[in-house]
Each structure stands twice: as C-alpha cells, then as structure tokens.
Write a protein that holds these residues in place. Structure first.
Motif, mmCIF file in Angstrom:
data_model
loop_
_atom_site.group_PDB
_atom_site.id
_atom_site.type_symbol
_atom_site.label_atom_id
_atom_site.label_comp_id
_atom_site.label_asym_id
_atom_site.label_seq_id
_atom_site.Cartn_x
_atom_site.Cartn_y
_atom_site.Cartn_z
ATOM 1 N N ARG A 318 0.824 -1.201 0.000
ATOM 2 C CA ARG A 318 0.000 0.000 0.000
ATOM 3 C C ARG A 318 0.863 1.258 0.000
ATOM 4 O O ARG A 318 1.801 1.386 0.784
ATOM 5 N N PRO A 319 0.568 2.221 -0.890
ATOM 6 C CA PRO A 319 1.282 3.505 -0.847
ATOM 7 C C PRO A 319 0.901 4.237 0.431
ATOM 8 O O PRO A 319 -0.237 4.158 0.884
ATOM 9 N N LEU A 320 1.837 4.951 1.014
ATOM 10 C CA LEU A 320 1.621 5.570 2.321
ATOM 11 C C LEU A 320 1.482 7.084 2.229
ATOM 12 O O LEU A 320 2.085 7.716 1.353
ATOM 13 N N PRO A 321 0.727 7.698 3.150
ATOM 14 C CA PRO A 321 0.697 9.160 3.249
ATOM 15 C C PRO A 321 2.101 9.682 3.561
ATOM 16 O O PRO A 321 2.934 8.950 4.123
ATOM 17 N N LEU A 322 2.334 10.939 3.232
ATOM 18 C CA LEU A 322 3.673 11.508 3.418
ATOM 19 C C LEU A 322 4.137 11.421 4.864
ATOM 20 O O LEU A 322 5.297 11.121 5.135
#
Length: 395
Positions: A318-322
């Motif tokens: 999963r891509p993560l928030p900054l």
C-alpha cells in the motif's frame, strides 16, 4: 614482497567472532583497521591520510552502514575508489541488484566463510582499477513494472472501470443525499522508490475530516500506551553503563562537532518516537455510507485509475501518506519501497479478519512481499482478496 604491503583494509561494525575469522585471512600483507562506523572512517582517513585499499562492513544491504554508507563515501571529494564489501545476514535477488547498481564489490552471507572472503577480496583489490575502467556503475534506479504485469494492470483496471460505471453513478447519487462535498478526492501518497503521486479514493468521511485527526489521536490502534509523553534527547546524559564505568563512554555517536552516548540516544529516541501508522478504530469521521464503502473496499475503486495510468499496480504494498512514509527511511523499513505500490497486497489478505494487526506485523509482511513478489504470486493474492473483502475486519 607482499602484494598489499602498507595497504589498509578498514573493518566497520565487525563483531569479535567475524574479526577473528577475517584476521586469519591472508590479504597479501595488508593491515586490518577496526573502526566503529563510517564517520570514524572518513575522519581517520582525512586526518591520518590512510592508505585504504578496501572496506569490509558488517551490515545489511539496506542499512546506514550498507549501500547508504557507500553512496556517502562516493560523494566525499578525493575519497579513494576502492572495493566495498558487505557481510550481511540477509541476501536476496533484490538486494543483490541494489548492490550491483550502487557499486558494492561483493556481499558475503553470514556465517562468514573466510576462505571465500580471502579469495574474492584479494582478486578484487588487485584488479579493481581494471574492473572499474571497463564498466560503468549505474545509480540505483526505480522499480520497473514487468511488461506482463503492466499489461495485466491496464486490461484488468480498464475492464473493471468500464463495467462498474453504472454502479458508480448510483453510488454518487446516494452519497450526495447523505452528505455534502465532492465524491472523489485525492491525497498525496508515497509509492515505489519513494515516488509521490495523487492517490484517488471515493470520499467516505465528512468534509474536513483531516482537521480532526489531532484531537482523535488517542484512538489510534497502532499507538503505544495512552498518555505517553515525548522524551527529549539529552546529549549530555550518560546511560547506566557509562555511569558505572566513569564518564568515558565506549559507544559514542558523532554528528558534526557533537557526540553523545549511543545507548542513551537509542533509549530516548524510542521514548520520543510516534508510531508511523495511524488507524482509528470506529472512526467518528466516517459517514454511514462510508462505513459500507470501507467494509467492502468499494472506496478503493478510483485507485483503478491510478493503476491504469501507471502510478500503482493491482497487487503491491500500500502507498503511504507523506507523514507515514517520512518515518520509514531506516534499513528496517525501506525494503517495502522496493516493490510495486498496489491496491491489495500480502498483509491485506493474510491479516484481514484475524484480529488487530500491529505495525510491526504489517511491516514484516510488506518487506516479505518486496522480497518474494512475482506475477504468479500476484494472481494468487488477487484470488485470495475476493473472499477477504467479505470478512469483518476493516483494513
């Protein structure tokens, strides 16, 4: 006359057992110099003009004393271009590719075989200049999606978007009746190779939900004990071990002109660190329709557009928030970013419906996927995702 006489091989972070094995090797008259870290190496080299002919670092590949140290040394003006060897516990195809692209001379999996180290090290030390003249070392590049995976992503995402377009129209009408605001939204996310992109979802929260995140942090199911206060790093404070042995600390860390006790630094950093992942149980910011969307993962459908345009893949980490990704740059966590970013992945399938999952478990599964992913395994994960959608746990 010994071929490496007067030359120095720097040993970084090498423990006592491995030092004894290395000391038995014949390096053609070269001397072994034991150093704590890369900072001490660069300081001693600059101050004493050391005749370095090789560096052997006991470290994992994706670690401060691994490829990151080599990249740092390569940027130091006039630092000698010499073979850089790693002694690592974990060696995979992915880490080998990173080593090749960064310029690591060789990686030896622990436990160490001194015979192998002696033969390889002597050969590379003697022929390093010729090898470097005949080859160009590329910088570490981004993960590139295999062609078969990319074709599958385009066909799959495009077909699903087309088939579900009537359903999405009905959903838009229902959402508009419950709460005001846009139907779709995007947030900046960090994917493969720390690449930042616009991550699309169907809105499942009330408008301006992000502004309430601070006041609801106590509900974070990944956080530690409630009421925990942050600690500040006291560079002048000694650990218990230092106190017993006087004021001379044997394990110092250095940064510019400042030094402090390593044990105390680790202890206080642990006390002041917040967990990278934020997940609120029974989140009050979620709308009634939003709960249904989340439990069935329908809110993820717009990510098919991200897949279609190449920001993501169907299967991946999963891509993560900054704010989460910026905390995951250490060797323990960086491996997850060497895999494709995806809609579904290993931890969603393995842990869904099996109770709460710690961030440590999540990271282990992310790293595991990064090391073993393949198109065949991706298809298996897709097939497992379908029944997982109907389990109670909302991941």
């Amino acid at each position: 006359m010994p071929v490496n006489e007067n030359g120095i091989i720097a040993l970084l972070n090498v423990d006592e057992a491995n030092y004894e094995l290395i000391a038995k090797c014949d390096f053609g008259g070269a001397k072994l110099l034991v150093l704590k870290n890369g900072i001490e190496l660069s300081q001693r080299w600059e101050r004493e003009h050391l005749n370095l002919i090789a560096i052997i670092s006991q470290s994992e590949v994706i670690a401060p004393s691994g490829v990151y140290l080599l990249e740092t040394l390569q940027k130091i003006a006039n630092f000698p271009d010499i073979p850089f060897f790693l002694l690592a516990n974990k060696v995979t195809d992915n880490t080998n590719r990173v080593c090749l692209k960064t310029g690591v001379a060789d990686v030896f999996r622990l436990p160490l075989r001194p015979n192998r180290l002696q033969i390889r090290a002597n050969f590379l030390i003697q022929n390093w200049r010729k090898i470097r003249e005949r080859s160009t070392i590329e910088k570490v590049g981004e993960y590139k999606t295999p062609l078969i995976k990319r074709i599958f992503d385009i066909v799959f995402s495009g077909t699903v978007l087309l088939c579900l377009s009537p359903f999405l129209l009905i959903l838009i009408i229902i959402m508009k009746l419950e709460s005001k605001g846009p139907i779709f939204y995007y947030s900046l996310r960090v994917g493969t190779g720390y690449k930042v992109f616009k991550f699309y979802k169907i809105r499942s929260m009330y408008v301006n939900a992000d502004k309430r995140l601070k006041e609801l942090k106590h509900l974070n199911q990944y956080s530690g004990t409630e009421g925990e206060t942050k600690a500040e790093i006291d560079v002048n404070m000694l650990c218990d071990h230092c106190v017993k042995n006087g004021t001379s600390c044997q394990r110092l860390l250095y940064a510019d002109d400042v030094s402090w006790c390593e044990k105390n630094y680790i202890k206080t950093r642990k006390a002041m660190s917040e967990n990278a992942f934020i997940k609120l149980k029974n989140d009050p910011r979620v709308t009634k329709v939003g709960k249904v969307l989340r439990n069935t993962s329908i809110d993820e459908l717009p990510q098919l557009w991200n897949v279609f345009i190449g920001d993501m893949s169907i299967v991946g980490n999963r891509p993560l928030p900054l704010y989460e990704a910026e905390k995951l740059t250490t060797d323990k966590y960086a491996m997850r970013f060497m895999a494709p970013a995806g809609i579904t992945g290993l931890w969603q399938v393995e842990k869904r419906g099996k109770g709460e999952m710690s961030s440590e478990e999540r990271m282990m599964l992310d790293n595991s996927y990064a090391e073993t992913h393949s198109f065949t395994n991706d298809i298996k994960l897709i097939l497992k995702t379908i029944p997982a959608l109907f389990q109670k746990e909302n991941v």
